[in-house]
Write an enzyme that holds these catalytic residues in place. Structure first.
Site, PDB file in Angstrom:
ATOM      1  CG  ASP A   1      72.482  -4.951  51.165  1.00  0.00           C
ATOM      2  OD1 ASP A   1      70.957  -5.369  51.288  1.00  0.00           O
ATOM      3  OD2 ASP A   1      72.123  -3.953  51.537  1.00  0.00           O
TER       4      ASP A   1
ATOM      5  CG  ASP B   1      67.590  -1.977  46.805  1.00  0.00           C
ATOM      6  OD1 ASP B   1      68.037  -2.119  45.897  1.00  0.00           O
ATOM      7  OD2 ASP B   1      66.834  -2.558  46.670  1.00  0.00           O
TER       8      ASP B   1
END
Length: 162
Positions: free
Chosen positions: A4, A6
């Site tokens: 991922d 953020d």
């Protein structure tokens, strides 16, 4: 290695898209240096701010180029970026669309892959794609491992896969 963005690589301030807002999280550089020796590094990120009208796909691409440049100065290289600009759909995590597309594009064996993120939707997407999963900074009963940060996750993976 699916990551991922953020909250995993960079600080999550909510709808991060401006290069000047990039803050690399602690231990990320060290972790990615370890992981890139053995794995492709693929970023998979929901970017619904595009459909919401907060920023454009060009803004996302510019941010990814800046992230790549920033990491490359530390000899860390992201192999590819996939993002979902929509509020819903097969590409949006917790659906596995981005991981499945990357696996097709890069000929990746998903059973030998990992999905690392800071949200349950990251874990769920990884599980649906057939990956092992790690959640950062919290517990998730579906995750194969919970780590304090990306470096702890990287060390666990490398120990497990040695």
């Amino acid at each position: 290695m699916f990551l991922d963005r953020d909250g995993t690589i960079n600080e999550d301030k909510g709808y991060v898209y401006k290069p000047e807002d990039l803050i690399i999280l602690p231990y990320v550089i060290e972790a990615l240096k370890l992981l890139q020796k053995k794995f492709l590094i693929i970023v998979v990120t929901n970017q619904s701010g595009v459909e919401r009208g907060y920023y454009t796909t060009e803004d996302v691409d510019k941010f990814h180029r800046y992230l790549y440049y920033t990491l490359s100065k530390e000899e860390v290289y992201i192999d590819d970026f996939y993002y979902c600009p929509y509020l819903e759909g097969e590409c949006r995590k917790p659906n596995p669309g981005m991981l499945l597309q990357a696996a097709k594009d890069w000929n990746i064996d998903l059973e030998k892959s990992y999905m690392i993120g800071d949200k349950s939707s990251d874990v769920e997407a990884g599980k649906k794609a057939g990956c092992k999963t790690i959640i950062l900074g919290k517990e998730d009963p579906l995750a194969d491992f919970s780590a304090k940060n990306l470096l702890e996750a990287a060390k666990w993976i490398l120990e497990k896969d040695s």
